[in-house]
Motif scaffolding. Structure first.
Motif, PDB file in Angstrom:
ATOM      1  N   THR A 271      -2.287   1.944  -7.694  1.00 15.69           N
ATOM      2  CA  THR A 271      -2.203   3.396  -7.483  1.00 15.69           C
ATOM      3  C   THR A 271      -3.463   4.084  -7.997  1.00 15.69           C
ATOM      4  O   THR A 271      -4.057   4.931  -7.317  1.00 15.69           O
ATOM      5  N   LEU A 272      -3.897   3.719  -9.190  1.00  3.96           N
ATOM      6  CA  LEU A 272      -5.123   4.297  -9.750  1.00  3.96           C
ATOM      7  C   LEU A 272      -6.334   3.922  -8.902  1.00  3.96           C
ATOM      8  O   LEU A 272      -7.244   4.748  -8.703  1.00  3.96           O
TER       9      LEU A 272
ATOM     10  N   LEU B 253       0.833  -1.198   0.000  1.00  2.57           N
ATOM     11  CA  LEU B 253       0.000   0.000   0.000  1.00  2.57           C
ATOM     12  C   LEU B 253       0.867   1.246   0.000  1.00  2.57           C
ATOM     13  O   LEU B 253       0.623   2.197  -0.750  1.00  2.57           O
ATOM     14  N   GLY B 254       1.916   1.231   0.821  1.00  2.00           N
ATOM     15  CA  GLY B 254       2.789   2.397   0.916  1.00  2.00           C
ATOM     16  C   GLY B 254       3.473   2.738  -0.388  1.00  2.00           C
ATOM     17  O   GLY B 254       3.500   3.904  -0.799  1.00  2.00           O
ATOM     18  N   VAL B 255       4.020   1.731  -1.067  1.00  2.00           N
ATOM     19  CA  VAL B 255       4.752   2.009  -2.301  1.00  2.00           C
ATOM     20  C   VAL B 255       3.818   2.288  -3.474  1.00  2.00           C
ATOM     21  O   VAL B 255       4.262   2.760  -4.518  1.00  2.00           O
ATOM     22  N   SER B 256       2.519   1.995  -3.304  1.00  2.00           N
ATOM     23  CA  SER B 256       1.563   2.242  -4.388  1.00  2.00           C
ATOM     24  C   SER B 256       0.868   3.595  -4.273  1.00  2.00           C
ATOM     25  O   SER B 256       0.134   3.980  -5.177  1.00  2.00           O
ATOM     26  N   LEU B 257       1.094   4.305  -3.177  1.00  4.58           N
ATOM     27  CA  LEU B 257       0.484   5.623  -3.037  1.00  4.58           C
ATOM     28  C   LEU B 257       1.053   6.589  -4.074  1.00  4.58           C
ATOM     29  O   LEU B 257       2.228   6.496  -4.421  1.00  4.58           O
ATOM     30  N   PRO B 258       0.239   7.512  -4.565  1.00  3.16           N
ATOM     31  CA  PRO B 258       0.771   8.516  -5.498  1.00  3.16           C
ATOM     32  C   PRO B 258       1.799   9.392  -4.791  1.00  3.16           C
ATOM     33  O   PRO B 258       1.816   9.496  -3.566  1.00  3.16           O
ATOM     34  N   SER B 259       2.639  10.032  -5.555  1.00  4.23           N
ATOM     35  CA  SER B 259       3.712  10.845  -4.992  1.00  4.23           C
ATOM     36  C   SER B 259       3.204  12.214  -4.574  1.00  4.23           C
ATOM     37  O   SER B 259       2.109  12.638  -4.939  1.00  4.23           O
ATOM     38  N   GLY B 260       4.045  12.921  -3.805  1.00  4.31           N
ATOM     39  CA  GLY B 260       3.770  14.300  -3.439  1.00  4.31           C
ATOM     40  C   GLY B 260       2.634  14.457  -2.441  1.00  4.31           C
ATOM     41  O   GLY B 260       2.260  13.539  -1.717  1.00  4.31           O
ATOM     42  N   SER B 261       2.055  15.655  -2.419  1.00  2.49           N
ATOM     43  CA  SER B 261       0.997  15.967  -1.455  1.00  2.49           C
ATOM     44  C   SER B 261      -0.250  15.126  -1.682  1.00  2.49           C
ATOM     45  O   SER B 261      -0.990  14.844  -0.734  1.00  2.49           O
TER      46      SER B 261
ATOM     47  N   VAL C 174       8.585   8.336   3.620  1.00  2.00           N
ATOM     48  CA  VAL C 174       9.459   7.174   3.791  1.00  2.00           C
ATOM     49  C   VAL C 174       8.995   6.022   2.905  1.00  2.00           C
ATOM     50  O   VAL C 174       9.798   5.349   2.252  1.00  2.00           O
ATOM     51  N   GLU C 175       7.687   5.800   2.848  1.00  2.00           N
ATOM     52  CA  GLU C 175       7.161   4.719   2.026  1.00  2.00           C
ATOM     53  C   GLU C 175       7.412   4.966   0.538  1.00  2.00           C
ATOM     54  O   GLU C 175       7.618   4.027  -0.232  1.00  2.00           O
ATOM     55  N   LEU C 176       7.402   6.243   0.149  1.00  2.00           N
ATOM     56  CA  LEU C 176       7.631   6.576  -1.247  1.00  2.00           C
ATOM     57  C   LEU C 176       9.107   6.539  -1.628  1.00  2.00           C
ATOM     58  O   LEU C 176       9.457   6.238  -2.768  1.00  2.00           O
TER      59      LEU C 176
END
Length: 290
Positions: free
Chosen positions: A152-153, A91-99, A184-186
């Motif tokens: 991510t989508l 879940l952490g690595v699939s989150l979109p980047s940035g804010s 950190v996850e990203l």
């Protein structure tokens, strides 16, 4: 008659998906463990027991159950849909980047029960969950990359459909810590320094340290190493790659450095850990899914 399935698997497992189809009997899904779950009902009815409440729900609807929330999901006969099971690390690595990633993470930290737009929103959720299921079933080249992209989508669609207002981070300790965890996850494999994380969040290193220690009892560097070690565990148990390849994938330029890092946290080498844990994992059966 009720068939029951336990949704409780080790955190190092990968994303899994199953078609929901209860044609003759009621089926119950009991959710425990280190995963988040998305239930998408396309037709039929279900009963959701969560946090001492009982909800009778009617399709089309989706239910998001975040990690750490125990619940029971009973789908009635004739109900169909999809369930996607997501480990915390994936879940952490699939989150979109940035804010946007911070906003999505904040929304997904709480349970969501939502009747989306029966048109385009339901269709988008169905397309994404079907794609994830097909990719995992076919196991074609680059399956994990395709799954992560579609996940991510999917997370963005859930966030959109939940009608969560976009909130910008403020400099309170809780917000600082949440931003730190998301970053950190990203960037766990980029090996950022604590100062780099503080600069990206917009606070001093001392203030970041104070916020992280208040939330976890650990320093920011210790928290970064803990997450990196968890990712290393997952890769060693799920990837067929050589240890040197995993070390490079995790951002270590030197396999020997990775070996020292892992031994410090596990008390054994990566190779010894992989062998020991694989011997302990029982064969998978349908009854133990996912």
């Amino acid at each position: 008659m009720t068939a029951q399935k336990q949704l409780s698997t080790p955190i190092w497992e990968n994303v899994e998906a199953e078609i929901l189809q209860s044609s003759l009997t009621q089926t119950e899904y009991v959710i425990r463990g280190g995963r988040s779950h998305l239930f998408l009902l396309l037709a039929g009815q279900a009963t959701l027991h969560m946090e001492e409440t009982i909800n009778e729900i009617q399709a089309p609807i989706f239910v998001w159950v975040p990690q750490g929330v125990s619940s029971k999901f009973a789908i009635k006969a004739g109900t169909r849909g999809m369930v996607v099971s997501i480990p915390e690390l994936q879940l952490g690595v699939s989150l979109p980047s940035g804010s946007l990633g911070v906003d999505v993470r904040a929304a997904l930290a709480e349970p969501i029960i939502k009747k989306p737009d029966p048109g385009s929103t339901v269709k988008q959720l169905q397309i994404l969950t079907d794609t994830i299921h097909e990719e995992l079933y076919n196991n074609a080249p680059a399956t994990q990359d395709v799954v992560r992209y579609n996940l991510t989508l999917l997370l963005i669609q859930i966030w959109r459909a939940s009608s969560t207002e976009i909130t910008r981070s403020t400099s309170i300790p809780r917000s600082i810590f949440q931003n730190f965890v998301s970053l950190v996850e990203l960037h766990i494999t980029d090996h950022w320094t604590v100062t780099a994380y503080a600069d990206h969040i917009g606070v001093t290193k001392d203030r970041l340290t104070s916020a992280v220690q208040r939330a976890t009892g650990r320093s920011p560097l210790a928290e970064i190493h803990r997450k990196l070690f968890q990712e290393a565990e997952m890769q060693l148990l799920t990837s067929p790659q050589q240890i040197s390849e995993i070390a490079y994938k995790l951002g270590f330029k030197d396999a020997a450095y990775f070996n020292r890092f892992f031994r410090k946290h596990a008390g054994m080498s990566p190779g010894q850990f992989r062998t020991k844990k694989q011997e302990q994992i029982p064969p998978k059966t349908f009854a133990a899914w996912p």
